[in-house]
Design an enzyme around this catalytic site. Structure first.
Site, PDB file in Angstrom:
ATOM      1  N   TYR A  82      -1.458  -0.352  11.085  1.00 39.35           N
ATOM      2  CA  TYR A  82      -1.638  -1.033   9.790  1.00 39.35           C
ATOM      3  C   TYR A  82      -0.463  -0.758   8.865  1.00 39.35           C
ATOM      4  CZ  TYR A  82      -3.196  -1.539   4.915  1.00 39.35           C
ATOM      5  OH  TYR A  82      -3.264  -1.840   3.571  1.00 39.35           O
ATOM      6  N   LYS A 100       2.498  -3.266   7.322  1.00 38.44           N
ATOM      7  CA  LYS A 100       2.715  -3.460   5.873  1.00 38.44           C
ATOM      8  C   LYS A 100       4.149  -3.053   5.506  1.00 38.44           C
ATOM      9  CE  LYS A 100       0.186  -4.572   3.031  1.00 38.44           C
ATOM     10  NZ  LYS A 100      -0.224  -5.906   2.491  1.00 38.44           N
ATOM     11  N   THR A 145       0.827  -1.215   0.000  1.00 34.77           N
ATOM     12  CA  THR A 145       0.000   0.000   0.000  1.00 34.77           C
ATOM     13  C   THR A 145       0.860   1.264   0.000  1.00 34.77           C
ATOM     14  OG1 THR A 145      -1.428   1.289   1.479  1.00 34.77           O
ATOM     15  CG2 THR A 145      -0.092  -0.354   2.526  1.00 34.77           C
ATOM     16  N   ASP A 146       0.295   2.347  -0.466  1.00 33.43           N
ATOM     17  CA  ASP A 146       1.021   3.627  -0.413  1.00 33.43           C
ATOM     18  C   ASP A 146       1.119   4.165   1.015  1.00 33.43           C
ATOM     19  OD1 ASP A 146      -1.639   4.384  -0.025  1.00 33.43           O
ATOM     20  OD2 ASP A 146      -1.644   5.952  -1.547  1.00 33.43           O
ATOM     21  N   GLU A 147       0.342   3.570   1.935  1.00 29.43           N
ATOM     22  CA  GLU A 147       0.325   4.101   3.307  1.00 29.43           C
ATOM     23  C   GLU A 147       1.666   3.904   4.016  1.00 29.43           C
ATOM     24  OE1 GLU A 147      -3.319   3.516   5.491  1.00 29.43           O
ATOM     25  OE2 GLU A 147      -4.441   3.211   3.650  1.00 29.43           O
TER      26      GLU A 147
HETATM   27  P1  NAD Z   1      -9.586  -7.253   2.587  1.00 30.70           P
HETATM   28  O1  NAD Z   1      -9.531  -6.968   4.051  1.00 30.70           O
HETATM   29  O2  NAD Z   1     -10.824  -6.972   1.832  1.00 30.70           O
HETATM   30  O3  NAD Z   1      -9.225  -8.789   2.319  1.00 30.70           O
HETATM   31  C1  NAD Z   1      -8.210  -9.458   3.003  1.00 30.70           C
HETATM   32  C2  NAD Z   1      -8.395 -10.955   2.767  1.00 30.70           C
HETATM   33  O4  NAD Z   1      -7.320 -11.640   3.451  1.00 30.70           O
HETATM   34  C3  NAD Z   1      -9.713 -11.513   3.333  1.00 30.70           C
HETATM   35  O5  NAD Z   1     -10.296 -12.398   2.408  1.00 30.70           O
HETATM   36  C4  NAD Z   1      -9.265 -12.263   4.588  1.00 30.70           C
HETATM   37  O6  NAD Z   1     -10.108 -13.366   4.899  1.00 30.70           O
HETATM   38  C5  NAD Z   1      -7.868 -12.710   4.195  1.00 30.70           C
HETATM   39  N1  NAD Z   1      -7.027 -12.938   5.379  1.00 30.70           N
HETATM   40  C6  NAD Z   1      -6.839 -12.084   6.426  1.00 30.70           C
HETATM   41  N2  NAD Z   1      -6.032 -12.650   7.346  1.00 30.70           N
HETATM   42  C7  NAD Z   1      -5.681 -13.871   6.846  1.00 30.70           C
HETATM   43  C8  NAD Z   1      -4.839 -14.921   7.319  1.00 30.70           C
HETATM   44  N3  NAD Z   1      -4.217 -14.840   8.505  1.00 30.70           N
HETATM   45  N4  NAD Z   1      -4.684 -16.028   6.542  1.00 30.70           N
HETATM   46  C9  NAD Z   1      -5.306 -16.124   5.347  1.00 30.70           C
HETATM   47  N5  NAD Z   1      -6.127 -15.171   4.859  1.00 30.70           N
HETATM   48  C10 NAD Z   1      -6.301 -14.060   5.599  1.00 30.70           C
HETATM   49  O7  NAD Z   1      -8.335  -6.462   1.977  1.00 30.70           O
HETATM   50  P2  NAD Z   1      -8.194  -5.732   0.575  1.00 30.70           P
HETATM   51  O8  NAD Z   1      -8.696  -4.361   0.698  1.00 30.70           O
HETATM   52  O9  NAD Z   1      -8.711  -6.621  -0.498  1.00 30.70           O
HETATM   53  O10 NAD Z   1      -6.585  -5.654   0.490  1.00 30.70           O
HETATM   54  C11 NAD Z   1      -5.842  -6.723  -0.079  1.00 30.70           C
HETATM   55  C12 NAD Z   1      -4.369  -6.367  -0.039  1.00 30.70           C
HETATM   56  O11 NAD Z   1      -4.140  -5.175  -0.760  1.00 30.70           O
HETATM   57  C13 NAD Z   1      -3.838  -6.121   1.380  1.00 30.70           C
HETATM   58  O12 NAD Z   1      -2.544  -6.674   1.456  1.00 30.70           O
HETATM   59  C14 NAD Z   1      -3.796  -4.607   1.491  1.00 30.70           C
HETATM   60  O13 NAD Z   1      -2.779  -4.187   2.379  1.00 30.70           O
HETATM   61  C15 NAD Z   1      -3.491  -4.215   0.057  1.00 30.70           C
HETATM   62  N6  NAD Z   1      -3.990  -2.879  -0.365  1.00 30.70           N
HETATM   63  C16 NAD Z   1      -5.288  -2.526  -0.141  1.00 30.70           C
HETATM   64  C17 NAD Z   1      -5.742  -1.289  -0.580  1.00 30.70           C
HETATM   65  C18 NAD Z   1      -7.188  -0.870  -0.396  1.00 30.70           C
HETATM   66  O14 NAD Z   1      -7.521   0.285  -0.699  1.00 30.70           O
HETATM   67  N7  NAD Z   1      -8.084  -1.734   0.026  1.00 30.70           N
HETATM   68  C19 NAD Z   1      -4.875  -0.413  -1.226  1.00 30.70           C
HETATM   69  C20 NAD Z   1      -3.540  -0.809  -1.436  1.00 30.70           C
HETATM   70  C21 NAD Z   1      -3.118  -2.056  -1.004  1.00 30.70           C
HETATM   71  P1  TYD Z   2     -10.617   4.276   4.624  1.00 30.73           P
HETATM   72  O1  TYD Z   2     -11.601   3.865   3.603  1.00 30.73           O
HETATM   73  O2  TYD Z   2     -10.694   3.667   5.995  1.00 30.73           O
HETATM   74  O3  TYD Z   2      -9.159   4.078   3.997  1.00 30.73           O
HETATM   75  P2  TYD Z   2      -7.696   4.526   4.549  1.00 30.73           P
HETATM   76  O4  TYD Z   2      -7.813   4.890   5.978  1.00 30.73           O
HETATM   77  O5  TYD Z   2      -6.909   3.280   4.359  1.00 30.73           O
HETATM   78  O6  TYD Z   2      -7.259   5.661   3.674  1.00 30.73           O
HETATM   79  O7  TYD Z   2     -10.711   5.857   4.822  1.00 30.73           O
HETATM   80  C1  TYD Z   2     -10.545   6.748   3.728  1.00 30.73           C
HETATM   81  C2  TYD Z   2     -10.590   8.156   4.279  1.00 30.73           C
HETATM   82  O8  TYD Z   2     -11.922   8.415   4.771  1.00 30.73           O
HETATM   83  C3  TYD Z   2      -9.661   8.380   5.456  1.00 30.73           C
HETATM   84  O9  TYD Z   2      -9.143   9.713   5.397  1.00 30.73           O
HETATM   85  C4  TYD Z   2     -10.555   8.247   6.674  1.00 30.73           C
HETATM   86  C5  TYD Z   2     -11.899   8.746   6.169  1.00 30.73           C
HETATM   87  N1  TYD Z   2     -13.091   8.109   6.779  1.00 30.73           N
HETATM   88  C6  TYD Z   2     -14.102   8.928   7.311  1.00 30.73           C
HETATM   89  O10 TYD Z   2     -14.029  10.170   7.286  1.00 30.73           O
HETATM   90  N2  TYD Z   2     -15.189   8.318   7.877  1.00 30.73           N
HETATM   91  C7  TYD Z   2     -15.317   6.954   7.924  1.00 30.73           C
HETATM   92  O11 TYD Z   2     -16.333   6.452   8.476  1.00 30.73           O
HETATM   93  C8  TYD Z   2     -14.278   6.147   7.359  1.00 30.73           C
HETATM   94  C9  TYD Z   2     -14.376   4.631   7.398  1.00 30.73           C
HETATM   95  C10 TYD Z   2     -13.183   6.778   6.790  1.00 30.73           C
END
Ligand code: NAD
Ligand code: TYD
Length: 349
Positions: A157, A161, A132-134
């Site tokens: 988090y 990562k 992630t970019d975070e």
């Molecule tokens: P998500 O939370 O929707 O899905 C995570 C999945 O991993 C779930 O299916 C969960 O059951 C599985 N999981 C969790 N713990 C586990 C374990 N111990 N063993 C096996 N499976 C397990 O997450 P997402 O949003 O789809 O993100 C997927 C990946 O992409 C993550 O690594 C996250 O850091 C990265 N990512 C997410 C975003 C975003 O905006 N959502 C952006 C950039 C990178």
């Molecule tokens: P989120 O979807 O949790 O992603 P991330 O924290 O990984 O960027 O949140 C996106 C942005 O929205 C973040 O600045 C936090 C804000 N946010 C709210 O203002 N209210 C909410 O209920 C949630 C879940 C997020």
């Protein structure tokens, strides 16, 4: 390249889009979706591919070293796309240890099992770590994250990562394990669990519930449609260079409050409600501790080297996403009621 491809976290939001793309596009690969089905894992996301011959589901926890090792020996995974993670910042603030376990120890278990299986014969093998970019921390009002920006994570988090990224890179340096890492901006789209901003607010607007905006709403995120992230993962998996990092993002920055107002306008139109009625639901609430001010990705490297660019504008992607949630209220109801967790039992046991 790969014959036995392991995708971890494939029942989650992004993982399910990656699994779908690979299963449909690469019929000659055996695709193994390994997921422990935490609250975020939902096999209903993959109903359309679960009967395909090249798709296999394995319920397992990446924290279980022995089980993971055994699965690598049994199935001889020649490549891994690792997405499984605890992914929600607010949960990490409440329970950091769960993030250390899955995001750090779980990643190490996969690296060790992969290393042991191929025992230095890594020709044609690849470990793809999705990050992630975070990890870069927060930007001020200007500037963009590039692949050389130093890591400065601010939440449990992002710290977990960042640590997993460092371990992947260290295994590359120390053991010559062939890896690639991508760091992507915030994703949105169909099948996202309604705890993250966009699906939570869509669900709340449908149900006329308050929209809890943290702080003053002037936080900026860079949003990418999840299908475009999956397309980027496909491209980097097949054409990216080993030992490289690629940032993925759509040059699409939005202040939270502006995004929420756009969402409200689109929802009013689609629901046939009077213009301005959803905006009335906006409620400013207590800020998230350690809230990063701004994320924004410089995606020039992946664009110039691999030719990737997003396929939709934000307005289009958001509209597709809202339509999906409105047309899939059963999915939403199953998720909010917890019924989706019974699906594995019905389907696989
Ligand atoms: P998500 O939370 O929707 O899905 C995570 C999945 O991993 C779930 O299916 C969960 O059951 C599985 N999981 C969790 N713990 C586990 C374990 N111990 N063993 C096996 N499976 C397990 O997450 P997402 O949003 O789809 O993100 C997927 C990946 O992409 C993550 O690594 C996250 O850091 C990265 N990512 C997410 C975003 C975003 O905006 N959502 C952006 C950039 C990178
Ligand atoms: P989120 O979807 O949790 O992603 P991330 O924290 O990984 O960027 O949140 C996106 C942005 O929205 C973040 O600045 C936090 C804000 N946010 C709210 O203002 N209210 C909410 O209920 C949630 C879940 C997020």
């Amino acid at each position: 390249m790969s014959k036995n491809l392991l995708i971890t976290g494939g029942a989650g939001f992004i993982g399910s889009h990656v699994v779908r793309l690979f299963v449909n596009k690469y019929s000659s690969y055996n695709i193994f979706n390994l997921d422990s089905l935490t609250y975020a894992g939902n096999l209903e996301n993959l109903k359309d591919v679960e009967d395909k011959e090249n798709y296999h589901f394995i319920k397992a926890d990446i924290n279980d070293e022995k089980v993971i090792d055994g699965l690598f020996q049994e199935y001889q995974f020649d490549s891994v796309i690792h997405l499984a993670a605890e992914s929600h910042v607010d949960r990490s603030i409440k329970d950091p240890l769960a993030f250390v376990k899955t995001n750090i120890i779980g990643t190490l278990n996969l690296l060790n099992a992969f290393k042991k299986l191929w025992n230095n014969n890594f020709e044609g093998k690849r470990f793809y770590h999705v990050s992630t970019d975070e990890v870069y921390g927060t930007l001020g009002k200007s500037g963009l994250f590039t692949e050389t920006t130093s890591y400065s994570p601010n939440s449990p988090y992002s710290a977990s990562k960042a640590s997993s990224d460092h371990f992947v890179r260290a295994y590359g340096e120390t053991y010559k394990l062939p890896y690639v890492i991508t760091n992507c901006s915030n994703n949105y789209g169909q099948n996202q669990f309604p705890e993250k901003l966009i699906p939570l607010f869509i669900n709340n607007i449908i149900n006329n519930k308050p929209l809890p905006v943290y702080g003053d709403g002037n936080y900026t995120r860079d949003w990418l449609y999840v299908v475009d992230h999956a397309r980027a993962i496909d491209l980097v998996f097949h054409e990216g260079e080993n030992e490289e990092t690629y940032n993925i993002g759509g040059f699409n920055e939005w202040k939270n409050i502006d995004l929420v107002k756009l969402l409200c306008r689109q929802m009013d139109e689609k629901l046939g409600r009077e213009r301005g009625s959803s905006e009335k639901l906006i409620t400013y609430v207590k800020d998230r501790p350690g809230h990063d001010l701004r994320y924004a990705i410089d995606a020039n490297k992946i664009n110039k080297e691999l030719g990737w660019e997003p396929s939709v504008t934000f307005e289009q992607g958001l509209s597709i996403t809202i339509d999906w949630y409105l047309n899939n209220q059963e999915w939403l109801n199953h998720v909010t009621s917890g019924e989706y967790q019974l699906y594995y039992k019905k389907q696989y046991q």
